[in-house]
Scaffold this motif. Structure first.
Motif, short mmCIF file in Angstrom:
data_model
loop_
_atom_site.label_atom_id
_atom_site.label_comp_id
_atom_site.label_asym_id
_atom_site.label_seq_id
_atom_site.Cartn_x
_atom_site.Cartn_y
_atom_site.Cartn_z
N MET A 30 0.84 -1.20 0.00
CA MET A 30 0.00 0.00 0.00
C MET A 30 0.87 1.25 0.00
SD MET A 30 -3.08 -1.15 2.50
CE MET A 30 -4.45 -0.58 1.52
N LYS A 31 0.31 2.31 -0.58
CA LYS A 31 1.03 3.58 -0.57
C LYS A 31 0.07 4.70 -0.18
CE LYS A 31 0.76 5.29 -5.25
NZ LYS A 31 1.53 5.72 -6.38
N VAL A 32 0.66 5.79 0.26
CA VAL A 32 -0.13 6.94 0.69
C VAL A 32 -0.76 7.60 -0.55
CG1 VAL A 32 -0.04 9.23 1.75
CG2 VAL A 32 1.33 7.35 2.71
N VAL A 33 -2.09 7.76 -0.50
CA VAL A 33 -2.80 8.46 -1.59
C VAL A 33 -3.38 9.78 -1.10
CG1 VAL A 33 -3.27 6.36 -2.93
CG2 VAL A 33 -4.95 7.13 -1.22
N HIS A 34 -3.35 10.00 0.22
CA HIS A 34 -3.85 11.25 0.81
C HIS A 34 -3.23 11.39 2.19
CE1 HIS A 34 -6.79 14.34 2.03
NE2 HIS A 34 -6.88 13.68 3.17
N ARG A 35 -2.85 12.63 2.51
CA ARG A 35 -2.26 12.91 3.82
C ARG A 35 -2.70 14.32 4.23
NH1 ARG A 35 2.65 11.22 6.50
NH2 ARG A 35 3.12 9.86 4.75
N ARG A 36 -3.09 14.45 5.51
CA ARG A 36 -3.48 15.77 5.98
C ARG A 36 -3.41 15.84 7.50
NH1 ARG A 36 -8.45 13.25 5.60
NH2 ARG A 36 -9.88 13.62 7.32
N ILE A 37 -3.45 17.04 8.01
CA ILE A 37 -3.69 17.30 9.42
C ILE A 37 -5.13 17.78 9.48
CG2 ILE A 37 -3.07 18.66 11.45
CD1 ILE A 37 -0.86 16.70 10.55
N ASP A 38 -5.97 17.06 10.23
CA ASP A 38 -7.38 17.41 10.32
C ASP A 38 -7.54 18.83 10.86
OD1 ASP A 38 -10.28 16.23 10.29
OD2 ASP A 38 -10.09 17.30 12.21
N ALA A 39 -8.31 19.65 10.15
CA ALA A 39 -8.47 21.06 10.51
C ALA A 39 -9.13 21.25 11.87
CB ALA A 39 -9.28 21.77 9.42
N GLU A 40 -10.07 20.39 12.23
CA GLU A 40 -10.78 20.54 13.50
C GLU A 40 -10.00 20.02 14.69
OE1 GLU A 40 -14.83 19.21 13.66
OE2 GLU A 40 -15.22 19.90 11.62
N THR A 41 -9.33 18.87 14.52
CA THR A 41 -8.69 18.21 15.66
C THR A 41 -7.18 18.38 15.71
OG1 THR A 41 -8.43 16.13 14.46
CG2 THR A 41 -10.49 16.44 15.69
N GLY A 42 -6.56 18.73 14.58
CA GLY A 42 -5.10 18.83 14.52
C GLY A 42 -4.42 17.47 14.45
N VAL A 43 -5.20 16.41 14.18
CA VAL A 43 -4.69 15.04 14.16
C VAL A 43 -4.23 14.66 12.75
CG1 VAL A 43 -5.43 12.63 14.43
CG2 VAL A 43 -6.11 14.33 16.11
N VAL A 45 -3.81 12.38 9.56
CA VAL A 45 -4.64 11.38 8.90
C VAL A 45 -3.97 10.99 7.59
CG1 VAL A 45 -6.89 10.90 7.85
CG2 VAL A 45 -6.75 12.35 9.89
N VAL A 46 -3.91 9.69 7.32
CA VAL A 46 -3.33 9.18 6.08
C VAL A 46 -4.30 8.17 5.47
CG1 VAL A 46 -1.48 7.72 5.14
CG2 VAL A 46 -0.93 9.53 6.75
N TRP A 47 -4.46 8.22 4.15
CA TRP A 47 -5.21 7.20 3.43
C TRP A 47 -4.21 6.33 2.69
CZ3 TRP A 47 -9.59 10.19 0.40
CH2 TRP A 47 -10.41 10.85 1.30
N LEU A 48 -4.31 5.01 2.84
CA LEU A 48 -3.43 4.07 2.15
C LEU A 48 -4.25 3.25 1.16
CD1 LEU A 48 -1.43 2.57 5.15
CD2 LEU A 48 -0.69 4.35 3.59
N SER A 49 -3.68 2.96 0.00
CA SER A 49 -4.35 2.13 -1.00
C SER A 49 -3.33 1.25 -1.71
CB SER A 49 -5.07 3.01 -2.03
OG SER A 49 -5.62 2.21 -3.06
N ASP A 50 -3.76 0.05 -2.10
CA ASP A 50 -2.91 -0.78 -2.96
C ASP A 50 -3.25 -0.49 -4.43
OD1 ASP A 50 -5.31 -2.11 -3.47
OD2 ASP A 50 -4.69 -3.97 -2.51
N GLN A 51 -4.19 0.37 -4.66
CA GLN A 51 -4.63 0.85 -5.97
C GLN A 51 -5.12 -0.26 -6.90
OE1 GLN A 51 -1.26 3.61 -6.81
NE2 GLN A 51 -2.82 5.17 -6.42
N THR A 52 -5.61 -1.36 -6.32
CA THR A 52 -6.21 -2.41 -7.14
C THR A 52 -7.71 -2.26 -7.19
OG1 THR A 52 -6.45 -3.96 -5.27
CG2 THR A 52 -4.38 -4.06 -6.55
N ARG A 53 -8.26 -1.45 -6.27
CA ARG A 53 -9.71 -1.22 -6.18
C ARG A 53 -9.91 0.08 -5.39
NH1 ARG A 53 -10.64 -6.55 -4.49
NH2 ARG A 53 -8.44 -6.80 -4.84
N VAL A 58 -7.76 4.09 6.34
CA VAL A 58 -7.55 5.42 6.90
C VAL A 58 -6.83 5.24 8.23
CG1 VAL A 58 -8.65 7.54 7.74
CG2 VAL A 58 -9.67 6.28 5.81
N LEU A 59 -5.62 5.78 8.31
CA LEU A 59 -4.87 5.74 9.56
C LEU A 59 -5.05 7.08 10.26
CD1 LEU A 59 -1.50 4.18 8.30
CD2 LEU A 59 -3.50 3.00 9.26
#
Length: 140
Positions: A30-43, A45-53, A58-59
């Protein structure tokens, strides 16, 4: 506008987001397809996908993690062949994250093993489960 429908993700709390990213990159391709610091919580967040589907893990960075995916609850990843799976299991054993050595359980379960991610969640590696083929054949 095209909208996502159906099962799109599972969210897991993690104590060290970069360590978890590395684990899922190594053992689930899997690889990171999205990464952010949540605007409300400051936490983080990373989305991982193997890009097969269109599905992601969500971490979510958390101070306190209580693993909810532990045997028997688990994430499952199909491997391309037994050799690839055996190589990953050998590495997992060396790194101390192999929970259940590879085991052949016949159809429809196939060849499988359990690994422990950095927070104690369980990842199943398998070969021969034919889940995708079964879903395809029942969609017609």
């Amino acid at each position: 506008m095209k909208m996502d429908i159906g099962l799109t993700h599972i969210a897991l709390p993690v104590s060290d987001i970069e360590q978890s990213v590395q684990f899922y990159a190594t053992y689930a391709a899997m690889k990171v397809v999205h990464r952010r610091i949540d605007a409300e919580t400051g936490v983080a967040v990373v989305w991982l996908s193997d890009q097969t589907r269109p599905f992601v893990i969500v971490l979510i960075q958390s101070d306190s993690v209580h693993p909810v995916l532990s045997p028997l609850a688990h994430l499952g990843v199909g491997c391309p062949n037994r050799e690839a799976m055996d190589a990953l299991c050998e590495r997992a054993e060396q790194e101390g994250v192999l929970l259940q050595s590879p085991k052949e359980s016949g159809y429809p379960i196939g060849y499988w093993a359990f690994l422990r991610d950095p927070d104690g969640h369980t990842l199943e590696l398998s070969y021969g489960q034919e889940i995708g083929l079964t879903v395809e054949s029942n969609a017609r």
